[in-house]
Design a protein around this motif. Structure first.
Motif, PDB file in Angstrom:
ATOM      1  N   PRO A 104      13.294  10.965 -34.621  1.00 41.19           N
ATOM      2  CA  PRO A 104      14.585  11.631 -34.507  1.00 41.19           C
ATOM      3  C   PRO A 104      14.637  12.896 -35.365  1.00 41.19           C
ATOM      4  O   PRO A 104      14.033  12.964 -36.434  1.00 41.19           O
ATOM      5  N   ARG A 105      15.364  13.863 -34.870  1.00 40.95           N
ATOM      6  CA  ARG A 105      15.516  15.133 -35.573  1.00 40.95           C
ATOM      7  C   ARG A 105      16.350  14.915 -36.839  1.00 40.95           C
ATOM      8  O   ARG A 105      17.325  14.184 -36.835  1.00 40.95           O
ATOM      9  N   LYS A 106      15.963  15.594 -37.928  1.00 38.84           N
ATOM     10  CA  LYS A 106      16.688  15.472 -39.189  1.00 38.84           C
ATOM     11  C   LYS A 106      18.019  16.209 -39.111  1.00 38.84           C
ATOM     12  O   LYS A 106      18.141  17.227 -38.441  1.00 38.84           O
ATOM     13  N   THR A 107      18.985  15.682 -39.839  1.00 35.79           N
ATOM     14  CA  THR A 107      20.263  16.380 -39.941  1.00 35.79           C
ATOM     15  C   THR A 107      20.103  17.535 -40.921  1.00 35.79           C
ATOM     16  O   THR A 107      19.143  17.591 -41.700  1.00 35.79           O
TER      17      THR A 107
END
Length: 176
Positions: free
Chosen positions: A2-5
């Motif tokens: 998942p893409r980091k915030t």
């Protein structure tokens, strides 16, 4: 994966680049700018070596280059914020002032600026000295941080603006 915030990216950035190290890099960048550097990989290699002394940490040139680009991005967001109509400036705290509604709306439209509400941009003048040249926009823009252009430069800039395809090959355009 998942893409980091954005918050996760900022936390990771602070682990790799503590504020003192980021400040040391900014000092080096400002020095390079005053000597006319264009910031190529050779410059980032030199900076990586020079950071070893004051930071006691070995940075790879790619890490220095990435941090440079993140700092430039942060400066661009801050500059946009302070130029935004509807904001005042608290000179004592170096932070923007506005109504809560205006701030909330601005933060929704411009992710990554909420951190400036209480801390502003540390070393703002140094950021300005380093990044102002690289943040000028528009066809005929000319940063106030650059030395004044002479008549020949002015004519070249105007000609490039009025005739962008005049005499440029495809290979030459990629350099810009």
């Amino acid at each position: 994966m998942p893409r980091k915030t954005q918050a996760e990216d900022e936390a990771e950035d602070k682990l790799i680049w503590p504020p003192l190290h980021a400040h040391q890099l900014l000092i080096l960048l400002e020095d390079f700018v005053t000597h006319g550097a264009i910031f190529n990989i050779k410059d980032f290699k030199v900076m990586a070596v020079k950071l070893l002394g004051p930071c006691a940490k070995r940075y790879r040139p790619t890490q220095v280059k990435s941090k440079y680009h993140r700092m430039r991005n942060i400066y661009g967001k801050f500059k946009k914020l302070i130029n935004h109509t509807g904001f005042g400036w608290d000179f004592d705290n170096n932070t923007p002032m506005c109504d809560t509604d205006v701030w909330d709306d601005y933060c929704k439209a411009n992710p990554g600026v909420s951190k400036f509400k209480y801390v502003g941009l540390p070393d703002y003048e140094m950021h300005k000295n380093v990044f102002e040249k690289s943040n000028a926009t528009g066809g005929l823009s000319y940063s106030s941080a650059k030395p004044p252009c002479d008549v020949d430069d002015e004519a070249d800039i105007e000609d490039m603006f009025l005739h962008p395809d005049n005499g440029l090959s495809d290979d030459h355009e990629e350099a810009f």
